[in-house]
Enzyme design. Structure first.
Site, short mmCIF file in Angstrom:
data_model
loop_
_atom_site.label_atom_id
_atom_site.label_comp_id
_atom_site.label_asym_id
_atom_site.label_seq_id
_atom_site.Cartn_x
_atom_site.Cartn_y
_atom_site.Cartn_z
CD GLU A 118 -1.24 0.36 3.69
OE1 GLU A 118 -2.17 1.18 3.53
OE2 GLU A 118 -1.08 -0.29 4.73
CB ILE A 145 2.06 5.43 3.57
CG1 ILE A 145 1.74 3.97 3.91
CG2 ILE A 145 1.64 6.38 4.68
CD1 ILE A 145 0.27 3.68 4.09
CG ASP A 189 18.46 -0.07 8.32
OD1 ASP A 189 19.32 0.69 8.79
OD2 ASP A 189 18.31 -0.24 7.09
#
Length: 287
Positions: free
Chosen positions: A91, A93, A195
């Site tokens: 998706e 964003i 990370d």
């Protein structure tokens, strides 16, 4: 994006892609915004031989973060190999500028993620990747042992093999273990992003924080915070909010250096000698 890949994605998702926009910011993969009449999707394409393994590990990490319900992560829709490489669809964003309140919310939510622990060991169920480099996650019962054997030693060996560190730069395994054992506290394994630099979070148009591009494992919660301090991108409201949940422990500044050492070694192995001075400085200071 190749036309054949576009057609394949349309077929798999039952969509009609009207526009494909190339996105900047990816050091390792090509990134695209796919636009339909009503929806947007994010696509990454990588032609490395390990690309499919990398993207599968990324999907596992995003799903692990999402399942905690502590902080959001994008949903993965497709992860498939190509004739050469692989692609990942998730998706999209749409990001916006992060305000202080957004960063404070991210700080609170990251602390909630770090409070989430369903592991009796340090490590992860499988190895994954840090950038494009392999990241070993064999389980250990003691944190300092995990950090030395699964984080520092593999990257040091890689740097030596690539002649980016000399034998004279590198301490013995005994010295690495002794220093880390002295400085590392006994701590409950926390689920880490793994990370967390400034490019691996975003704030949505609705003001909702998301974590992206994880390299998850169970470790000491300070590791993520050390990474946030390495290259910047996090303000005082983030640290103040996070600090409401975790009290500072002795030798935190020393551990910050040693936790940053791992990421500096990764950058040394990925990008070359410009990181040598920072790596050597920490090695000489503590080991």
């Amino acid at each position: 994006m190749q036309k054949s890949l576009k057609i394949h994605i349309e077929y798999q998702l039952c969509i009609n892609i009207e526009k494909v926009h190339s996105l900047s910011g990816g050091d390792i993969s090509q990134a695209y915004l796919l636009e339909t009449e009503n929806e947007h999707f994010f696509c990454k394409v990588n032609h490395d031989s390990n690309a499919h393994k990398m993207f599968l590990a990324e999907r596992v990490g995003l799903e692990a973060i999402s399942k905690t319900k502590a902080v959001a992560a994008p949903s993965v829709l497709l992860c498939e190999p190509l004739e050469k490489g692989a692609f990942l669809i998730m998706e999209y964003i749409k990001p916006t500028r992060a305000f202080q309140k957004d960063m404070a919310q991210l700080g609170h939510q990251l602390a909630a993620l770090h409070r989430f622990s369903q592991s009796d060991f340090y490590g992860w169920e499988s190895d994954n990747f840090i950038g494009s480099l392999p990241q070993e996650n064999s389980p250990h019962s003691q944190w300092f042992e995990f950090y030395v054997h699964e984080r520092l030693l593999p990257q040091i060996k890689m740097a030596m093999d690539n002649k980016r560190l000399a034998v004279s730069d590198v301490p013995s395994e005994t010295k690495l273990s002794a220093t880390c054992q002295n400085l590392f506290p006994k701590t409950e394994p926390a689920l880490l992003h793994g990370d967390l630099w400034g490019g691996n979070y975003l704030i949505s148009q609705e003001g909702k924080p998301y974590l992206i591009d994880p390299a998850v494992y169970y470790g000491h919660h300070e590791v993520d915070i050390a990474m946030t301090r390495l290259f910047g991108g996090f303000d005082s409201s983030f640290y103040d909010a996070y600090g409401e949940h975790f009290a500072k422990e002795p030798f935190e500044s020393e551990r910050t250096d040693i936790y940053q050492l791992y990421y500096l070694l990764v950058h040394l192995n990925l990008f070359g000698k410009s990181y040598y001075g920072s790596v050597r400085s920490i090695l000489k200071r503590y080991f």
